[in-house]
Structure formats: structure tokens, C-alpha cells
Motif scaffolding. Structure first.
Motif, PDB file in Angstrom:
ATOM      1  N   VAL A  84      25.415  29.580   2.258  1.00 38.51           N
ATOM      2  CA  VAL A  84      26.567  30.177   2.949  1.00 38.51           C
ATOM      3  C   VAL A  84      26.286  31.645   3.279  1.00 38.51           C
ATOM      4  N   THR A  85      25.858  32.409   2.267  1.00 42.07           N
ATOM      5  CA  THR A  85      25.656  33.847   2.488  1.00 42.07           C
ATOM      6  C   THR A  85      24.445  34.137   3.373  1.00 42.07           C
ATOM      7  N   VAL A  86      23.488  33.200   3.418  1.00 42.20           N
ATOM      8  CA  VAL A  86      22.276  33.429   4.208  1.00 42.20           C
ATOM      9  C   VAL A  86      22.594  33.593   5.698  1.00 42.20           C
ATOM     10  N   MET A  87      23.783  33.165   6.107  1.00 41.35           N
ATOM     11  CA  MET A  87      24.169  33.270   7.524  1.00 41.35           C
ATOM     12  C   MET A  87      24.618  34.678   7.915  1.00 41.35           C
ATOM     13  N   PHE A  88      24.806  35.562   6.925  1.00 42.07           N
ATOM     14  CA  PHE A  88      25.454  36.840   7.220  1.00 42.07           C
ATOM     15  C   PHE A  88      24.704  37.674   8.247  1.00 42.07           C
ATOM     16  N   ASP A  89      23.371  37.690   8.165  1.00 42.08           N
ATOM     17  CA  ASP A  89      22.615  38.497   9.128  1.00 42.08           C
ATOM     18  C   ASP A  89      22.792  37.984  10.551  1.00 42.08           C
ATOM     19  N   LYS A  90      22.826  36.652  10.706  1.00 41.05           N
ATOM     20  CA  LYS A  90      23.044  36.090  12.045  1.00 41.05           C
ATOM     21  C   LYS A  90      24.420  36.480  12.575  1.00 41.05           C
ATOM     22  N   VAL A  91      25.383  36.564  11.666  1.00 39.76           N
ATOM     23  CA  VAL A  91      26.738  36.968  12.068  1.00 39.76           C
ATOM     24  C   VAL A  91      26.744  38.446  12.453  1.00 39.76           C
ATOM     25  N   GLN A  92      26.100  39.275  11.626  1.00 37.40           N
ATOM     26  CA  GLN A  92      26.170  40.727  11.829  1.00 37.40           C
ATOM     27  C   GLN A  92      25.420  41.200  13.072  1.00 37.40           C
ATOM     28  N   PHE A  93      24.243  40.595  13.301  1.00 41.60           N
ATOM     29  CA  PHE A  93      23.433  41.086  14.412  1.00 41.60           C
ATOM     30  C   PHE A  93      23.773  40.294  15.666  1.00 41.60           C
ATOM     31  N   SER A  94      24.806  40.765  16.342  1.00 39.68           N
ATOM     32  CA  SER A  94      25.405  39.987  17.432  1.00 39.68           C
ATOM     33  C   SER A  94      24.720  40.247  18.772  1.00 39.68           C
ATOM     34  N   ASN A  95      23.593  40.970  18.750  1.00 43.79           N
ATOM     35  CA  ASN A  95      22.900  41.248  20.015  1.00 43.79           C
ATOM     36  C   ASN A  95      22.125  40.034  20.510  1.00 43.79           C
ATOM     37  N   LYS A  96      21.927  39.021  19.633  1.00 44.01           N
ATOM     38  CA  LYS A  96      21.300  37.801  20.148  1.00 44.01           C
ATOM     39  C   LYS A  96      22.063  36.574  19.662  1.00 44.01           C
ATOM     40  N   SER A  97      22.100  35.547  20.503  1.00 41.21           N
ATOM     41  CA  SER A  97      22.907  34.376  20.172  1.00 41.21           C
ATOM     42  C   SER A  97      22.253  33.599  19.029  1.00 41.21           C
ATOM     43  N   ALA A  98      23.100  32.953  18.233  1.00 40.13           N
ATOM     44  CA  ALA A  98      22.607  32.218  17.066  1.00 40.13           C
ATOM     45  C   ALA A  98      23.206  30.815  17.068  1.00 40.13           C
ATOM     46  N   ASN A  99      22.332  29.810  16.950  1.00 38.51           N
ATOM     47  CA  ASN A  99      22.802  28.426  16.872  1.00 38.51           C
ATOM     48  C   ASN A  99      23.274  28.124  15.456  1.00 38.51           C
ATOM     49  N   MET A 100      24.445  27.513  15.333  1.00 38.73           N
ATOM     50  CA  MET A 100      25.025  27.201  14.030  1.00 38.73           C
ATOM     51  C   MET A 100      25.429  25.735  13.977  1.00 38.73           C
ATOM     52  N   ASP A 101      25.068  25.080  12.898  1.00 36.82           N
ATOM     53  CA  ASP A 101      25.409  23.667  12.737  1.00 36.82           C
ATOM     54  C   ASP A 101      26.927  23.461  12.743  1.00 36.82           C
ATOM     55  N   HIS A 102      27.379  22.589  13.645  1.00 37.71           N
ATOM     56  CA  HIS A 102      28.813  22.283  13.731  1.00 37.71           C
ATOM     57  C   HIS A 102      29.014  20.768  13.593  1.00 37.71           C
ATOM     58  N   TRP A 103      28.060  20.144  12.845  1.00 36.39           N
ATOM     59  CA  TRP A 103      28.071  18.689  12.642  1.00 36.39           C
ATOM     60  C   TRP A 103      28.448  18.336  11.205  1.00 36.39           C
ATOM     61  N   GLN A 104      27.741  18.961  10.246  1.00 33.28           N
ATOM     62  CA  GLN A 104      27.966  18.619   8.844  1.00 33.28           C
ATOM     63  C   GLN A 104      29.233  19.293   8.309  1.00 33.28           C
ATOM     64  N   GLN A 105      30.109  18.501   7.713  1.00 32.45           N
ATOM     65  CA  GLN A 105      31.353  19.027   7.144  1.00 32.45           C
ATOM     66  C   GLN A 105      31.099  19.465   5.703  1.00 32.45           C
ATOM     67  N   ARG A 106      31.381  20.723   5.424  1.00 30.00           N
ATOM     68  CA  ARG A 106      31.099  21.271   4.085  1.00 30.00           C
ATOM     69  C   ARG A 106      32.391  21.767   3.442  1.00 30.00           C
ATOM     70  N   PHE A 107      32.317  21.965   2.136  1.00 31.29           N
ATOM     71  CA  PHE A 107      33.455  22.499   1.376  1.00 31.29           C
ATOM     72  C   PHE A 107      32.948  23.640   0.505  1.00 31.29           C
ATOM     73  N   PRO A 108      32.782  24.831   1.102  1.00 34.68           N
ATOM     74  CA  PRO A 108      32.181  25.942   0.356  1.00 34.68           C
ATOM     75  C   PRO A 108      32.988  26.258  -0.902  1.00 34.68           C
ATOM     76  N   THR A 109      32.268  26.435  -2.002  1.00 37.29           N
ATOM     77  CA  THR A 109      32.895  26.574  -3.310  1.00 37.29           C
ATOM     78  C   THR A 109      32.357  27.807  -4.013  1.00 37.29           C
ATOM     79  N   ASN A 110      33.271  28.617  -4.521  1.00 38.99           N
ATOM     80  CA  ASN A 110      32.900  29.874  -5.174  1.00 38.99           C
ATOM     81  C   ASN A 110      32.375  29.592  -6.587  1.00 38.99           C
TER      82      ASN A 110
END
Length: 313
Positions: free
Chosen positions: A176-202
């Protein structure tokens, strides 16, 4: 001065990892005498124990005499398991079987941490009684570990949990957290999986469940067998990334939802949602809302954090 050492003792394996750190902290802060063990990153805070060394495992359990053992150590990266099947099986299955035997001999309650990936994701939500059908080798080794634990220690518990996040030491520690850089650096587009349904848990919530389960077991020996715990917000990685952007007031227009099933890496279940009603009926559980939990976890990794600190402090 007499130091008040709590009489309840817990041993945590994998205490250097994302979940293990949270479990150690939860027990330690709730008046348990907690000892953590790890391997590569153990010293100086935790005991260095190679879980594949049966004598070392026997010795720490024999010397510490824990009432409870929470077994967090595992190879949990599906793609690594596919590439290193023997090493993964040694840790996920053989070490777990041995730990279960040692726990039984010492009269300790063992909680084995397992995964939602024991299910194929075709018919969610899954109850503890549903028949597992893992799609990848990671799920298979964890299921074999479950069986080995319950065969060698009938009083033990299996706790299945989904994708975890929390206070990370590095962003790569969690899917989950590994995505943060892709989110922060918005100067280039990032492909994100929108197929697998997840239930992020703290991990804090899983840690609380482990402690509550342990404390209930101290009062009631019938508390054993298989249990499920999970966050209750259903999200794809794309939706998580958008929620992370939202939590930090960052743009999300560069994030692109990919709705096809992934072709590379170990196969993943489409939706392995866990039914958590068994624990809920025992009065066990806590859930941190995703946006609150992810903000707390990722704040230290903000690219412009230094600038913010100078502005706001």
C-alpha cells in the motif's frame, strides 16, 4: 528498586517486520512482558533467532517460557515465493510446524499469521469454514503452514489477514505505502491496478486483535482454531492511490486505472474478502479508517515535508 515485570509473557517472531513491530508494541504497551525475535535486523532491540534452527527455537522458548507466541515471520511477497520456492517453504511451512511443536511442549498459545490469499477470490466474502483454494505458491505455502500448525498444536490459532499497511521504515515494506511516490510525483502518469479488490488493513488493528485474542484465551481455553480479520473498506490499488492523494491534498489526475487482470507476477485472487463476524461476535477487533491510518503512516515520507515543517513550525 523492584522492577515490576508483567507476569504475562509473549514471544513475537518476525518482530523486525511491519506487522511484528506493531504486535510487539501493542503487547508491550498493554502490560505484557514482550520479547521479539528477528534475524537479519534483530540486534540490538530484539533477540537474533534463526527460525530454521530448531535448537535455537527450542532454547528461546524454553528459557523465556512464554504464555503466548505470535508467529509473524514469513516470506510474504508472492513474487519472491514463486522465485524461491524452497526457501519460502522452509520458513512458511517447516519453521511454523516446528514452532507449533515447541509451543505445545511449553504450553504456550500460538497465533499463526496467515493470509486471505489461501482463497481463490471467486466467491467472497469468505468464512473460516470455507474451503481454501490458493492461486499462487505464496497462498499454498501459507495454507500448508496453517495445516502444519494445527496438526502439531491443536490448541493453536490461525489468523488470516489481507494486505497490510502502517508505520513503515521504508515505503517498500507495504504494497500500500509503496505507491506513495507514484502519487506524489505527478509529473508523469502512473498505471494503477483497478482490477483486484483489496481490503487494506492497519497493522495496529491486527496487533490489537492478536492481543485481545491472547487475553481472551487466557480466560477461555476454547478460544482456538481459525479466525479472520480485515479492514472493511473495499478498494483497488487505484482507489487506494486516489485516497492517499486526497488525504494529502495532492493531485490524482495522473493516476490511470487499469481494469484488466495483471499478466505478470504470481496470480492474485480477484476478491478474497474475509468475513470477520466470528471475531466480532467474541467482542474482538478494531478498525482504523483508511484515510486516517494512511495519513499517519505516510506523513514522514512527504517529498515536501521539510518545506512544510519550516512553514508551519
Amino acid at each position: 528498586e523492584d522492577v515490576d515485570i508483567p507476569s504475562r509473557r509473549v514471544l513475537i517472531t518476525g518482530a523486525t517486520g511491519l506487522l511484528g513491530r506493531a504486535v510487539f508494541k501493542e503487547f508491550h504497551e498493554n502490560n505484557w512482558n514482550a520479547v521479539g525475535c528477528g534475524y537479519r535486523r534483530a540486534q540490538p532491540r530484539f533477540e537474533k533467532v534463526n527460525l530454521l534452527d530448531s535448537i535455537a527455537v527450542h532454547d528461546i522458548i524454553h528459557n523465556f517460557q512464554p504464555h503466548v507466541i505470535v508467529h509473524c515471520a514469513a516470506e510474504r511477497r508472492p513474487d519472491v515465493v514463486e522465485n524461491q520456492p524452497d526457501a519460502a517453504s522452509q520458513l512458511n511451512v517447516n519453521a511454523s510446524a516446528n514452532l507449533a511443536k515447541e509451543a505445545a511442549a511449553a504450553g504456550a498459545f500460538l497465533i499463526y499469521i496467515s493470509t486471505d490469499y489461501v482463497f481463490d477470490g471467486a466467491n467472497p466474502p469468505y468464512k473460516e469454514t470455507d474451503v481454501p483454494n490458493p492461486l499462487n505458491l505464496y497462498g499454498k505455502t501459507k495454507l500448508e503452514g496453517e495445516k502444519a500448525v494445527l496438526e502439531n498444536n491443536e490448541g493453536s490459532a490461525v489468523l488470516r489477514i489481507p494486505v497490510l499497511y502502517g508505520e513503515v521504515e521504508r515505503l517498500e515494506e507495504s504494497a500500500v505505502t509503496v505507491m506513495f511516490d507514484k502519487v506524489q510525483f505527478s509529473n508523469k502518469s502512473a498505471n494503477m491496478d483497478h482490477w483486484q479488490q483489496r481490503f487494506p488493513t492497519n497493522v495496529k488493528d491486527v496487533a490489537a486483535v492478536c492481543r485481545q485474542l491472547a487475553e481472551k484465551r487466557m480466560l477461555d481455553p476454547s478460544v482456538k482454531g481459525t479466525f479472520h480479520w480485515s479492514g472493511n473498506e473495499q478498494m483497488t490499488k487505484y482507489e487506494m492511490a486516489c485516497a492517499i492523494a486526497d488525504a494529502f491534498n495532492l493531485p490524482s489526475s495522473h493516476l490511470r486505472p487499469i481494469t484488466d487482470s495483471p499478466v505478470v507476477g504470481a496470480p492474485r485472487p480477484r476478491n478474497a474478502q474475509l468475513d470477520c463476524s466470528k471475531l466480532e461476535m467474541l467482542g474482538i477487533g478494531q478498525r482504523t479508517p483508511f484515510r486516517a491510518g494512511i495519513k499517519e503512516s505516510l506523513w514522514p515520507f512527504l517529498a515536501d515535508k521539510r518545506w512544510r515543517q519550516t512553514v508551519f513550525h
